[in-house]
Design a protein around this motif. Sequence first.
Motif, PDB file in Angstrom:
ATOM      1  N   LEU A 480      63.223   7.508  38.920  1.00  0.00           N
ATOM      2  CA  LEU A 480      64.418   8.077  39.543  1.00  0.00           C
ATOM      3  C   LEU A 480      64.176   8.398  41.008  1.00  0.00           C
ATOM      4  O   LEU A 480      63.083   8.822  41.392  1.00  0.00           O
ATOM      5  CB  LEU A 480      64.834   9.354  38.806  1.00  0.00           C
ATOM      6  N   GLU A 481      65.203   8.204  41.814  1.00  0.00           N
ATOM      7  CA  GLU A 481      65.110   8.495  43.242  1.00  0.00           C
ATOM      8  C   GLU A 481      65.538   9.929  43.524  1.00  0.00           C
ATOM      9  O   GLU A 481      66.540  10.397  42.975  1.00  0.00           O
ATOM     10  CB  GLU A 481      65.993   7.532  44.034  1.00  0.00           C
ATOM     11  N   PRO A 482      64.824  10.630  44.381  1.00  0.00           N
ATOM     12  CA  PRO A 482      65.232  11.996  44.728  1.00  0.00           C
ATOM     13  C   PRO A 482      66.463  11.990  45.632  1.00  0.00           C
ATOM     14  O   PRO A 482      66.665  11.067  46.420  1.00  0.00           O
ATOM     15  CB  PRO A 482      64.010  12.549  45.470  1.00  0.00           C
ATOM     16  N   ARG A 483      67.273  13.001  45.483  1.00  0.00           N
ATOM     17  CA  ARG A 483      68.437  13.166  46.359  1.00  0.00           C
ATOM     18  C   ARG A 483      68.071  14.053  47.539  1.00  0.00           C
ATOM     19  O   ARG A 483      67.242  14.957  47.407  1.00  0.00           O
ATOM     20  CB  ARG A 483      69.604  13.776  45.582  1.00  0.00           C
ATOM     21  N   GLN A 484      68.749  13.813  48.680  1.00  0.00           N
ATOM     22  CA  GLN A 484      68.452  14.550  49.906  1.00  0.00           C
ATOM     23  C   GLN A 484      69.684  15.258  50.470  1.00  0.00           C
ATOM     24  O   GLN A 484      69.694  15.652  51.629  1.00  0.00           O
ATOM     25  CB  GLN A 484      67.907  13.577  50.958  1.00  0.00           C
ATOM     26  N   ASP A 485      70.734  15.381  49.669  1.00  0.00           N
ATOM     27  CA  ASP A 485      71.970  15.949  50.201  1.00  0.00           C
ATOM     28  C   ASP A 485      72.356  17.276  49.554  1.00  0.00           C
ATOM     29  O   ASP A 485      73.497  17.702  49.652  1.00  0.00           O
ATOM     30  CB  ASP A 485      73.115  14.944  50.038  1.00  0.00           C
ATOM     31  N   GLY A 486      71.413  17.924  48.884  1.00  0.00           N
ATOM     32  CA  GLY A 486      71.692  19.231  48.303  1.00  0.00           C
ATOM     33  C   GLY A 486      72.234  19.190  46.897  1.00  0.00           C
ATOM     34  O   GLY A 486      72.402  20.236  46.274  1.00  0.00           O
ATOM     35  N   THR A 487      72.544  18.009  46.377  1.00  0.00           N
ATOM     36  CA  THR A 487      72.973  17.918  44.985  1.00  0.00           C
ATOM     37  C   THR A 487      71.748  17.802  44.090  1.00  0.00           C
ATOM     38  O   THR A 487      70.668  17.413  44.544  1.00  0.00           O
ATOM     39  CB  THR A 487      73.881  16.698  44.759  1.00  0.00           C
ATOM     40  N   ARG A 488      71.942  18.139  42.846  1.00  0.00           N
ATOM     41  CA  ARG A 488      70.831  18.091  41.899  1.00  0.00           C
ATOM     42  C   ARG A 488      71.106  16.970  40.904  1.00  0.00           C
ATOM     43  O   ARG A 488      71.880  17.125  39.962  1.00  0.00           O
ATOM     44  CB  ARG A 488      70.688  19.440  41.186  1.00  0.00           C
ATOM     45  N   GLY A 489      70.466  15.822  41.127  1.00  0.00           N
ATOM     46  CA  GLY A 489      70.619  14.682  40.238  1.00  0.00           C
ATOM     47  C   GLY A 489      69.692  14.774  39.043  1.00  0.00           C
ATOM     48  O   GLY A 489      69.031  15.799  38.822  1.00  0.00           O
ATOM     49  N   PRO A 490      69.595  13.695  38.257  1.00  0.00           N
ATOM     50  CA  PRO A 490      68.740  13.725  37.072  1.00  0.00           C
ATOM     51  C   PRO A 490      67.292  14.089  37.376  1.00  0.00           C
ATOM     52  O   PRO A 490      66.673  14.866  36.646  1.00  0.00           O
ATOM     53  CB  PRO A 490      68.852  12.289  36.527  1.00  0.00           C
ATOM     54  N   ARG A 491      66.732  13.539  38.458  1.00  0.00           N
ATOM     55  CA  ARG A 491      65.336  13.826  38.787  1.00  0.00           C
ATOM     56  C   ARG A 491      65.142  15.295  39.127  1.00  0.00           C
ATOM     57  O   ARG A 491      64.172  15.936  38.689  1.00  0.00           O
ATOM     58  CB  ARG A 491      64.893  12.947  39.959  1.00  0.00           C
ATOM     59  N   GLU A 492      66.066  15.835  39.907  1.00  0.00           N
ATOM     60  CA  GLU A 492      65.963  17.246  40.313  1.00  0.00           C
ATOM     61  C   GLU A 492      66.128  18.176  39.105  1.00  0.00           C
ATOM     62  O   GLU A 492      65.446  19.200  39.002  1.00  0.00           O
ATOM     63  CB  GLU A 492      67.025  17.568  41.364  1.00  0.00           C
ATOM     64  N   TRP A 493      67.028  17.805  38.179  1.00  0.00           N
ATOM     65  CA  TRP A 493      67.204  18.640  36.993  1.00  0.00           C
ATOM     66  C   TRP A 493      65.965  18.594  36.100  1.00  0.00           C
ATOM     67  O   TRP A 493      65.571  19.611  35.522  1.00  0.00           O
ATOM     68  CB  TRP A 493      68.440  18.189  36.215  1.00  0.00           C
ATOM     69  N   ILE A 494      65.344  17.434  35.991  1.00  0.00           N
ATOM     70  CA  ILE A 494      64.119  17.339  35.190  1.00  0.00           C
ATOM     71  C   ILE A 494      63.039  18.250  35.772  1.00  0.00           C
ATOM     72  O   ILE A 494      62.383  19.024  35.049  1.00  0.00           O
ATOM     73  CB  ILE A 494      63.632  15.880  35.125  1.00  0.00           C
ATOM     74  N   LEU A 495      62.834  18.166  37.087  1.00  0.00           N
ATOM     75  CA  LEU A 495      61.814  19.000  37.720  1.00  0.00           C
ATOM     76  C   LEU A 495      62.148  20.485  37.590  1.00  0.00           C
ATOM     77  O   LEU A 495      61.256  21.315  37.364  1.00  0.00           O
ATOM     78  CB  LEU A 495      61.683  18.618  39.196  1.00  0.00           C
ATOM     79  N   ARG A 496      63.439  20.817  37.734  1.00  0.00           N
ATOM     80  CA  ARG A 496      63.837  22.230  37.626  1.00  0.00           C
ATOM     81  C   ARG A 496      63.560  22.771  36.231  1.00  0.00           C
ATOM     82  O   ARG A 496      63.062  23.900  36.082  1.00  0.00           O
ATOM     83  CB  ARG A 496      65.330  22.364  37.967  1.00  0.00           C
ATOM     84  N   LEU A 497      63.864  21.985  35.220  1.00  0.00           N
ATOM     85  CA  LEU A 497      63.644  22.448  33.847  1.00  0.00           C
ATOM     86  C   LEU A 497      62.158  22.495  33.507  1.00  0.00           C
ATOM     87  O   LEU A 497      61.703  23.409  32.814  1.00  0.00           O
ATOM     88  CB  LEU A 497      64.380  21.522  32.870  1.00  0.00           C
ATOM     89  N   VAL A 498      61.400  21.518  34.003  1.00  0.00           N
ATOM     90  CA  VAL A 498      59.956  21.498  33.720  1.00  0.00           C
ATOM     91  C   VAL A 498      59.265  22.729  34.296  1.00  0.00           C
ATOM     92  O   VAL A 498      58.368  23.306  33.674  1.00  0.00           O
ATOM     93  CB  VAL A 498      59.329  20.199  34.270  1.00  0.00           C
ATOM     94  N   HIS A 499      59.693  23.169  35.486  1.00  0.00           N
ATOM     95  CA  HIS A 499      59.042  24.288  36.160  1.00  0.00           C
ATOM     96  C   HIS A 499      59.796  25.611  35.982  1.00  0.00           C
ATOM     97  O   HIS A 499      59.497  26.586  36.680  1.00  0.00           O
ATOM     98  CB  HIS A 499      58.901  23.975  37.648  1.00  0.00           C
ATOM     99  N   SER A 500      60.735  25.656  35.059  1.00  0.00           N
ATOM    100  CA  SER A 500      61.504  26.884  34.844  1.00  0.00           C
ATOM    101  C   SER A 500      60.703  27.909  34.061  1.00  0.00           C
ATOM    102  O   SER A 500      59.694  27.589  33.413  1.00  0.00           O
ATOM    103  CB  SER A 500      62.797  26.555  34.087  1.00  0.00           C
ATOM    104  N   GLY A 501      61.149  29.159  34.124  1.00  0.00           N
ATOM    105  CA  GLY A 501      60.505  30.210  33.350  1.00  0.00           C
ATOM    106  C   GLY A 501      60.599  29.954  31.862  1.00  0.00           C
ATOM    107  O   GLY A 501      59.673  30.263  31.096  1.00  0.00           O
ATOM    108  N   TRP A 502      61.722  29.368  31.434  1.00  0.00           N
ATOM    109  CA  TRP A 502      61.899  29.028  30.029  1.00  0.00           C
ATOM    110  C   TRP A 502      60.824  28.038  29.587  1.00  0.00           C
ATOM    111  O   TRP A 502      60.252  28.159  28.499  1.00  0.00           O
ATOM    112  CB  TRP A 502      63.291  28.437  29.851  1.00  0.00           C
ATOM    113  N   SER A 503      60.531  27.058  30.438  1.00  0.00           N
ATOM    114  CA  SER A 503      59.500  26.078  30.112  1.00  0.00           C
ATOM    115  C   SER A 503      58.123  26.734  30.019  1.00  0.00           C
ATOM    116  O   SER A 503      57.310  26.371  29.161  1.00  0.00           O
ATOM    117  CB  SER A 503      59.488  24.964  31.160  1.00  0.00           C
ATOM    118  N   LYS A 504      57.858  27.700  30.899  1.00  0.00           N
ATOM    119  CA  LYS A 504      56.567  28.392  30.849  1.00  0.00           C
ATOM    120  C   LYS A 504      56.373  29.124  29.529  1.00  0.00           C
ATOM    121  O   LYS A 504      55.252  29.234  29.031  1.00  0.00           O
ATOM    122  CB  LYS A 504      56.471  29.379  32.015  1.00  0.00           C
ATOM    123  N   VAL A 505      57.466  29.628  28.969  1.00  0.00           N
ATOM    124  CA  VAL A 505      57.366  30.364  27.699  1.00  0.00           C
ATOM    125  C   VAL A 505      57.144  29.410  26.530  1.00  0.00           C
ATOM    126  O   VAL A 505      56.205  29.573  25.747  1.00  0.00           O
ATOM    127  CB  VAL A 505      58.630  31.210  27.467  1.00  0.00           C
TER     128      VAL A 505
END
Length: 685
Positions: A480-505
């Motif tokens: 997946l290609e990263p977005r550079q315009d402030g939107t959160r696409g599939p790649r950004e959502w994957i990274l956000r969920l992987v590094h979320s506090g919920w994921s740490k638990v």
Amino acid sequence: MALTGSNSATDLADAGAFVRWALPVAETVHNFAMTTTMGAILFAMAVVPRYADSARGKLRLNTAHKFSKQQVADREEYPAFTAVLNLAASAAVTWTIFAMAVLVLAYADISGRPVSLSNSYTSELLSYITTIESGMQEATTVVVAAVVATLVFGVRSLMGLFLTLAISLIGIIDMALGGHSSGGADHMGAVNSLGLHLLGVVIWCGGLITLVFLSRLISSDDAGEATIAGSRRACGDAAGRRVPMAVAVLRRYSALALGGFILVTLSGILNAAVRMNNLGELFSTAYGGLILSKFALTMLLGAIGALHRLTLIPAMEKGSVSKTRGLWTAILVELVLMGGTSGLAASLSRTAPPVPETLDEGASPARILTWYDLPPEPHVAEWFTQWRFDWFWVAFCLFAAYIYIWAYIRVRRAGGTWNLARLLSWLWGLFLLNYVTSGGLAIYGRVLFSAHMVEHMSLTMIVPVFLVLGAPITLLLRALEPRQDGTRGPREWILRLVHSGWSKVITNPIFAAVNFAGSIVVVYFTPVLNFILKYHVGHEFMIVHFLITGYIFSLVLIGIDPIPRRPMYPIRLILLIATLGYHAFVGIAMMNMESLLAASWFGNMGRPWGLPAIDDQKLGGSLMWGIGELPTMIIAVAVAVQWSINDKKVQKREDRQADRDGDAELNAYNEMFEKLAERDEQSRR
């Protein structure tokens, strides 16, 4: 409705013309409001930027960019983001109001009494809400809509909107469970296909309504630009092309609409097949005529959408078609046709299908309990020839296989490498998941405790191992290609969920092990087992829970996908041995039990074949013990192999470091011991 006569007065229990016409109108407004709410939230999450500086090219973002709390508070929201959340708030309030209207009018329609403000009517309505299943489902929708309306007024973070959208999806589940197709010959097939149908409508129709609402803002000259994939489409290429916001939004909506179209079309065909006895009823019944009309309009909508995707959007990108004209060309035709399709859907909901939705007199105990006739006695062949497709999991497996193969091809075309064995492991895991949820195990798991236990152990200990070895997150992040315009696409959502506090638990090794082992006690020694067996949503919850629990446990032990913290190899082996012992303990306990678990279910099945229920339960306990051994040994071997490979990598890295610095670390270590020896010698003197 007037053409089909589906809304005409009845001789028995007719609530009057007002209720007959007000109810479908209220349902239509309710459905559009619900769809708009979810579509607007989805746009805010992934289609339009949150902040004006990133949307207008004043700030280029990447996944590593960090802002302080004060900087976040000072940033100006992008007007389209603010507008789309205002739309969601208005739609959610409308959804709540008309959900209450549907509740009141539905009771009037069922009871045959006109709407009244009398105490007796209010008391009967309250009884309908608290004791009748359809009333409880409609009341649940009211609660969900009210909660979503409350949240959408105050939530601004993208993760908060993600959770709000997740809560709103309960409305889809509730409609599918209480829908017109929840009965009939294939109860679970009808519910799941209707749920997928509603999800497709939300993505497609909700997105279109939101696009109409945003059209003026995103087509204006100061709307800014967004990033789309560059012409090379190389993996990880962050360069991308800056295009007008209208083009980017239309392209993103087009991708969502394509997915929605596929869901709506296929699930609609499946749902119609469940409710009809044969193809001839398509032409000989009013219900079949409505189905054909709806299908024709849906196909026309799909063709127009494809035309827009292939010709209109590229023309807008080149500038040969203006932003405003291009947007409204895409919107108007689809909006009119979609309105007609939705009208046909509303009429279908009030038209009786050819297949009756009630149980026949003299239905067998198995059919009363499970909604299906008792399957034949299971011999070797029956475990592989008996199928009852769970369309939700069929759709999930097909989608997961498509996405993985797409990412695999994309990485290889960009010059990257990916182990073919991981692709085969992923596909084999999906095949096993489809068998466990739709094959012989799923069918006999409803009537035999032993088969249910094999289904459970397969979901939690066998299928996840193959899926984890496929490493889907790592592959997707590379594709997946990263977005550079402030939107959160599939790649950004994957990274956000992987590094979320919920994921740490949930990926904490202690939590993963306790959740993995403790789920057995919670499911089998509490009333949860009755809920799982009796209710369709409970059955689906069981599959989701066991699959995710097993996946996380396997990911922590043998996965290569990124997680916040991965335990050391000795800890992994200790966790594995502990859970193995726990499974054996619970299995032996079941083998020695003299009381029947879920006795009202397994004890009343009326099977003329197979072991008595209590003996079948003991067999299930022994299978739990036995099945847990082999996957555990495989995982243990995998952990040992990974440990050995990791040690070799560490050793090579240390050797290279020693070659570079002349073995400075070893020399320093030896010097430390020499100094200690000298100190000891001096102390003895």
